[in-house]
Write a protein that holds these residues in place. Structure first.
Motif, PDB file in Angstrom:
ATOM      1  N   ASN A  20     -58.315 -27.999 -40.656  1.00 39.25           N
ATOM      2  CA  ASN A  20     -59.695 -28.264 -40.375  1.00 39.25           C
ATOM      3  C   ASN A  20     -60.166 -27.180 -39.489  1.00 39.25           C
ATOM      4  OD1 ASN A  20     -60.151 -30.398 -42.410  1.00 39.25           O
ATOM      5  ND2 ASN A  20     -59.903 -31.802 -40.592  1.00 39.25           N
ATOM      6  N   CYS A  21     -59.418 -27.184 -38.314  1.00 40.21           N
ATOM      7  CA  CYS A  21     -59.900 -26.476 -37.204  1.00 40.21           C
ATOM      8  C   CYS A  21     -58.891 -25.536 -36.819  1.00 40.21           C
ATOM      9  CB  CYS A  21     -60.230 -27.369 -35.877  1.00 40.21           C
ATOM     10  SG  CYS A  21     -58.606 -27.988 -35.286  1.00 40.21           S
ATOM     11  N   GLY A  22     -57.563 -25.314 -37.360  1.00 45.55           N
ATOM     12  CA  GLY A  22     -56.662 -24.285 -36.899  1.00 45.55           C
ATOM     13  C   GLY A  22     -56.003 -24.466 -35.767  1.00 45.55           C
ATOM     14  N   GLU A  28     -45.863 -34.950 -35.018  1.00 48.36           N
ATOM     15  CA  GLU A  28     -45.986 -36.372 -34.888  1.00 48.36           C
ATOM     16  C   GLU A  28     -47.482 -36.600 -34.502  1.00 48.36           C
ATOM     17  OE1 GLU A  28     -43.943 -35.238 -31.006  1.00 48.36           O
ATOM     18  OE2 GLU A  28     -43.562 -34.991 -33.130  1.00 48.36           O
ATOM     19  N   ARG A  29     -48.127 -35.666 -33.730  1.00 51.40           N
ATOM     20  CA  ARG A  29     -49.563 -35.770 -33.397  1.00 51.40           C
ATOM     21  C   ARG A  29     -50.489 -35.465 -34.590  1.00 51.40           C
ATOM     22  NH1 ARG A  29     -50.196 -39.430 -30.984  1.00 51.40           N
ATOM     23  NH2 ARG A  29     -52.175 -38.865 -30.033  1.00 51.40           N
ATOM     24  N   LEU A  30     -50.186 -34.450 -35.223  1.00 51.87           N
ATOM     25  CA  LEU A  30     -51.048 -33.860 -36.342  1.00 51.87           C
ATOM     26  C   LEU A  30     -51.871 -34.901 -37.236  1.00 51.87           C
ATOM     27  CD1 LEU A  30     -52.002 -31.167 -37.297  1.00 51.87           C
ATOM     28  CD2 LEU A  30     -50.298 -31.200 -39.050  1.00 51.87           C
ATOM     29  N   ALA A  31     -51.203 -35.914 -37.764  1.00 55.41           N
ATOM     30  CA  ALA A  31     -52.055 -37.019 -38.455  1.00 55.41           C
ATOM     31  C   ALA A  31     -52.974 -37.476 -37.646  1.00 55.41           C
ATOM     32  CB  ALA A  31     -51.004 -38.077 -39.117  1.00 55.41           C
ATOM     33  N   LYS A  32     -52.854 -37.824 -36.559  1.00 55.76           N
ATOM     34  CA  LYS A  32     -53.932 -38.615 -35.702  1.00 55.76           C
ATOM     35  C   LYS A  32     -54.974 -37.532 -35.419  1.00 55.76           C
ATOM     36  CE  LYS A  32     -55.234 -41.456 -32.616  1.00 55.76           C
ATOM     37  NZ  LYS A  32     -55.785 -42.996 -32.871  1.00 55.76           N
ATOM     38  N   HIS A  33     -54.692 -36.194 -35.076  1.00 55.82           N
ATOM     39  CA  HIS A  33     -55.628 -35.309 -34.750  1.00 55.82           C
ATOM     40  C   HIS A  33     -56.435 -35.030 -36.062  1.00 55.82           C
ATOM     41  CE1 HIS A  33     -57.683 -31.755 -33.759  1.00 55.82           C
ATOM     42  NE2 HIS A  33     -57.455 -31.086 -35.042  1.00 55.82           N
ATOM     43  N   MET A  38     -61.527 -34.730 -38.911  1.00 58.27           N
ATOM     44  CA  MET A  38     -62.425 -34.693 -40.102  1.00 58.27           C
ATOM     45  C   MET A  38     -63.729 -35.389 -39.959  1.00 58.27           C
ATOM     46  SD  MET A  38     -61.154 -33.849 -43.090  1.00 58.27           S
ATOM     47  CE  MET A  38     -60.154 -34.404 -44.174  1.00 58.27           C
ATOM     48  N   LYS A  39     -63.842 -36.722 -38.812  1.00 55.18           N
ATOM     49  CA  LYS A  39     -64.729 -37.314 -38.319  1.00 55.18           C
ATOM     50  C   LYS A  39     -65.761 -36.263 -37.721  1.00 55.18           C
ATOM     51  CE  LYS A  39     -63.018 -41.897 -38.111  1.00 55.18           C
ATOM     52  NZ  LYS A  39     -62.623 -42.880 -37.118  1.00 55.18           N
ATOM     53  N   ALA A  40     -65.394 -35.547 -36.833  1.00 53.31           N
ATOM     54  CA  ALA A  40     -65.898 -34.588 -35.911  1.00 53.31           C
ATOM     55  C   ALA A  40     -66.516 -33.342 -36.745  1.00 53.31           C
ATOM     56  CB  ALA A  40     -65.099 -34.094 -34.912  1.00 53.31           C
ATOM     57  N   ALA A  41     -65.689 -33.068 -37.888  1.00 51.55           N
ATOM     58  CA  ALA A  41     -66.401 -31.815 -38.623  1.00 51.55           C
ATOM     59  C   ALA A  41     -67.526 -32.495 -39.527  1.00 51.55           C
ATOM     60  CB  ALA A  41     -65.323 -31.444 -39.387  1.00 51.55           C
ATOM     61  N   LYS A  42     -67.565 -33.565 -39.958  1.00 52.37           N
ATOM     62  CA  LYS A  42     -68.970 -34.274 -40.739  1.00 52.37           C
ATOM     63  C   LYS A  42     -70.073 -34.446 -40.092  1.00 52.37           C
ATOM     64  CE  LYS A  42     -65.926 -36.697 -44.188  1.00 52.37           C
ATOM     65  NZ  LYS A  42     -65.434 -37.842 -44.413  1.00 52.37           N
ATOM     66  N   SER A  43     -69.891 -34.844 -38.724  1.00 54.44           N
ATOM     67  CA  SER A  43     -70.994 -35.020 -37.827  1.00 54.44           C
ATOM     68  C   SER A  43     -71.461 -33.734 -37.211  1.00 54.44           C
ATOM     69  CB  SER A  43     -71.099 -36.146 -37.119  1.00 54.44           C
ATOM     70  OG  SER A  43     -69.967 -35.845 -36.106  1.00 54.44           O
ATOM     71  N   LYS A  44     -72.666 -33.470 -37.256  1.00 54.46           N
ATOM     72  CA  LYS A  44     -73.356 -32.392 -36.310  1.00 54.46           C
ATOM     73  C   LYS A  44     -73.799 -32.750 -35.012  1.00 54.46           C
ATOM     74  CE  LYS A  44     -72.426 -28.808 -39.033  1.00 54.46           C
ATOM     75  NZ  LYS A  44     -71.786 -27.579 -38.885  1.00 54.46           N
ATOM     76  N   ARG A  45     -73.580 -31.940 -34.041  1.00 50.26           N
ATOM     77  CA  ARG A  45     -74.312 -32.536 -32.911  1.00 50.26           C
ATOM     78  C   ARG A  45     -75.629 -32.121 -32.707  1.00 50.26           C
ATOM     79  NH1 ARG A  45     -70.405 -32.020 -27.699  1.00 50.26           N
ATOM     80  NH2 ARG A  45     -72.495 -32.641 -26.748  1.00 50.26           N
TER      81      ARG A  45
END
Length: 159
Positions: A20-22, A28-33, A38-45
């Motif tokens: 998503n962000c590059g 082991e941390r990639l799945a959590k990130h 994904m949630k952050a990309a869907k919602s616009k601030r």
């Protein structure tokens, strides 16, 4: 001294880029990130408006909308500056005037003028806004008809 994991000592951890962000993360941390990303990309601030936040809850809040309308009304359009073209034309004219043997500088076409569709004359933006409707109305009017005989101009050659 506690025992350190060999991957910490030699830094043999493989970093994998997020789709998503590059950004790169340990495997082991990639799945959590990625779930968070994904949630952050869907919602616009929302864009933070400090003026609105400062006025909220005060007596001045009721007048803010009126002030915004006035600000928009008085904002002028930013005009495209063509000072460089004018400067080059002026310098070319000065060079041509210095040398008597050279040809005169060619006249430059002003691109900032708006042509009138009715009469073909060119005006700046403000003058064009006033002229074009009046010229269109005037050109659509019927020509006045003279009653009676039409007076001819006196021609001394004819008798």
């Amino acid at each position: 001294i506690p025992e350190l994991h060999p991957s910490i000592i030699y830094n043999t951890t493989k970093y994998i880029a997020c789709s998503n962000c590059g950004r790169k993360f340990a495997s082991e941390r990639l799945a959590k990130h990625q779930t968070v990303c994904m949630k952050a990309a869907k919602s616009k601030r929302k864009v933070f408006d400090p003026k609105k936040a400062r006025l909220q809850g005060t007596e001045a809040a009721q007048f803010a909308s009126v002030a915004d309308k006035n600000d928009q009304h008085y904002q002028k359009k930013a005009k495209k500056s063509n000072w460089r073209e004018k400067s080059e034309a002026f310098r070319a004219a000065m060079r041509a005037a210095k040398d008597p043997n050279s040809a005169p500088a060619p006249p430059t076409e002003r691109t900032d003028l708006v042509p009138c569709p009715s009469c073909g004359r060119k005006f700046n933006d403000q003058a064009a806004e006033k002229h074009i409707p009046r010229c269109k109305e005037q050109s659509s009017r019927p020509k006045p008809v003279t009653k009676g005989r039409v007076l001819k101009k006196y021609d001394p050659r004819k008798k």
